[in-house]
Design a protein around this motif. Structure first.
Motif, short mmCIF file in Angstrom:
data_model
loop_
_atom_site.label_atom_id
_atom_site.label_comp_id
_atom_site.label_asym_id
_atom_site.label_seq_id
_atom_site.Cartn_x
_atom_site.Cartn_y
_atom_site.Cartn_z
N HIS A 347 -14.26 39.53 10.54
CA HIS A 347 -12.80 39.64 10.43
C HIS A 347 -12.45 40.09 9.03
O HIS A 347 -13.27 40.07 8.12
CB HIS A 347 -12.11 38.33 10.81
CG HIS A 347 -12.53 37.14 9.98
ND1 HIS A 347 -12.14 36.98 8.68
CD2 HIS A 347 -13.31 36.05 10.28
CE1 HIS A 347 -12.64 35.84 8.21
NE2 HIS A 347 -13.36 35.26 9.15
N ARG A 348 -11.21 40.51 8.85
CA ARG A 348 -10.81 41.18 7.61
C ARG A 348 -10.14 40.26 6.60
O ARG A 348 -9.08 40.55 6.07
CB ARG A 348 -9.90 42.36 7.96
CG ARG A 348 -10.66 43.52 8.59
CD ARG A 348 -9.73 44.60 9.10
NE ARG A 348 -9.07 44.19 10.34
CZ ARG A 348 -8.19 44.93 10.99
NH1 ARG A 348 -7.83 46.12 10.51
NH2 ARG A 348 -7.64 44.48 12.12
N LEU A 349 -10.81 39.14 6.30
CA LEU A 349 -10.34 38.27 5.23
C LEU A 349 -11.00 38.75 3.93
O LEU A 349 -12.03 38.25 3.51
CB LEU A 349 -10.71 36.81 5.51
CG LEU A 349 -10.25 35.79 4.46
CD1 LEU A 349 -8.74 35.77 4.34
CD2 LEU A 349 -10.78 34.40 4.77
N ALA A 358 -6.82 38.39 9.34
CA ALA A 358 -8.06 37.75 9.80
C ALA A 358 -7.82 36.92 11.05
O ALA A 358 -8.64 36.95 11.98
CB ALA A 358 -8.62 36.88 8.68
#
Length: 508
Positions: A347-349, A358
């Motif tokens: 995820h895009r954290l 995220a």
């Protein structure tokens, strides 16, 4: 002789250094506390609006007054104070023996101090006040915090009631220009040795910083340098008030070149997050779709599933990506060997401002997994790690009926003080009372960092208050990320217990 020049942070002045300065003087050092214009002293006649350049000039004057043959000047900047310290040191680099960043960020050329203010709402208030003043950067002031609002600027852990009263009573308005004018550096200051003093009740400690360097966080690469050392103080953001003697001792040791030096990424040593999983788990084929990997058990299914959610922030450039890290793949293969589909995902954290993105990535991945005919869509568990912990709030708030369990290993369960996420929805402590009977399995590391441990304690206390269905599995000697660190006594048993607890709720 060591000459300490101490520069205080926002709203404060020389008074905050009183006890620390006294101890340094008793140890034989020469000490100067800088009174910044508009904070520790009124503007001189003819001085216009106070901005960052005004404060840089104040520090330059202190350096020039203290510069004597044989004296080693150590500049100490706390909070906002690091900005004028760096600006002045850049112009007097040959006169400075060391710069100490006291619980501060890493100011960069062209970036105003406002960017380092943790609370987004506070940053917006500063911009609005500047616009309303009619003078933009040139004028206006930000009132000092009320007594109960200092925590928006940093953790008040360790401050006595009297210290907090004094901090409030003596606070002064901060000139807006000091926060809005960009810092300008030529690069000369980069040659000056630096020390970071990390207040671990307010932000990461040395071990967490090393992990962040290991995963490749771009902004931290420069910290893994032989000229940069670190110390920890187990207190909040104002150590000169909460532990002045310990701070003085730390500053003396810093001046002598002591402290912990970080190991650069790619130095030949295997970073902690890429070391082998603590269990000997057989290899298992995976199916990769988009940002999601599926590890299926034997048999036709449909199978219950556990979705493993990594922590962070993790830089977008990190390789391998988290779904290939041994901890995540180890757990996924382990549950697959026990008849349950294991899922890892990316995820895009990438920053603390990315929790919304995220959380959406996790939700999308869960729906794709549930749509797979080999997965039992009515029996799913979510297992979060470390900085992924705040995303649990999305699932604790009115959990869906198919969500049979939420698990979390060494999680962050409330926004950290340094994140500036006041009012954020990603606050599991506040969400827990809405979880109903949803089972929650918490794997707690006994040697957790102070700032994360505080959020876990808060979560456990809230669980007691609201009667949440919480099972705690302790790893007394375990550290953050213990599965790939040196396995502590009982760590393997704890992993087996945690997996057993989650699978029992899936299969029951």
């Amino acid at each position: 002789m060591t000459v300490f020049i101490l520069v205080a942070g926002a709203f404060t002045g020389p008074h905050v250094w009183r006890d620390t300065a006294a101890r340094l003087t008793a140890e034989g050092a020469e000490v100067h506390t800088v009174a910044l214009t508009g904070l520790g002293r009124p503007p001189a006649d003819g001085v216009g609006a106070v901005d960052l350049e005004t404060h840089i000039a104040d520090v330059l004057a202190a350096i020039d007054a203290a510069a004597e043959p044989g004296g080693e000047i150590v500049l100490v900047g706390h909070d906002y104070g690091i900005h004028p310290v760096l600006g002045a040191a850049d112009r007097r680099a040959r006169s400075i023996a060391r710069i100490v960043h006291l619980d501060t960020g890493m100011p960069q050329d062209g970036v105003p101090a406002l960017a380092a203010v943790p609370d987004q709402l506070l940053r917006e208030e500063v911009v609005e006040r500047a616009a309303g003043s009619g003078d933009g950067v040139a004028g206006g002031e930000l009132p000092p915090p009320a007594r109960e609002a200092w925590s928006r600027w940093g953790s008040t852990a360790g401050l006595s009631e009297a210290a907090l009263d004094g901090l409030t009573a003596l606070a002064a308005p901060q000139p807006l220009g000091t926060l809005l004018q960009p810092l300008r550096l030529t690069g000369a200051v980069a040659a000056v040795p630096a020390t970071g003093v990390l207040c671990t009740a307010n932000g990461p400690g040395v071990e967490m910083l090393q992990m962040m360097v290991d995963v490749g966080t771009p902004a931290l690469r420069a910290l893994a340098d032989a000229r940069v050392a670190f110390f920890e103080l187990p207190t909040g953001h104002w150590p000169m008030l909460s532990c002045p003697e310990a701070l003085a001792e730390t500053l003396i040791e810093a001046a002598s070149g002591g402290g912990h030096v970080l190991t650069p990424a790619g130095s030949g040593r295997t970073p902690a997050h890429l070391r082998p999983f603590l269990l000997d788990v057989p290899e298992r084929l995976r199916e990769r779709t988009g940002n999601t990997d599926l590890y299926l058990p034997d048999g036709p299914g449909p199978h219950p599933a556990v979705v493993f959610v990594h922590g962070g922030p993790v830089p977008a450039e990190a390789r391998p990506t988290p779904r290939d890290w041994p901890t995540l793949t180890g757990y996924a293969r382990h549950v697959a060997g026990q008849g349950v589909a294991g899922v890892t995902l990316d995820h895009r954290l990438h920053a603390v401002t990315d929790y919304g993105q995220a959380a959406a990535d996790v939700a999308d991945a869960v729906e794709r997994v549930r749509a797979d005919p080999r997965v039992d869509a009515d029996r799913v568990a979510l297992w979060f790690f470390s900085g992924g912990g705040p995303i649990t709030a999305e699932w604790l708030t009115d959990p869906p009926v198919w969500l049979r369990c939420v698990a979390a290993n060494y999680p962050i369960l409330a926004p950290l003080p340094s994140w500036g996420m006041t009012g954020s929805r990603f606050h599991p402590v506040r969400a827990l009372s809405r979880a109903g009977g949803l089972p929650v399995v918490l794997v707690r590391a006994g040697r957790e960092s102070a700032e994360i441990a505080a959020t876990v304690e808060e979560f456990v206390a809230e669980a007691d208050r609201c009667g949440a269905n919480l099972e705690i599995i302790d790893v007394p000697e375990g550290r953050h990320g213990f599965e790939t660190l040196e396995p502590a006594d009982g760590a393997r048993e704890a992993v087996h217990r945690a997996v057993g607890a989650v699978l029992a709720r899936l299969k029951g």
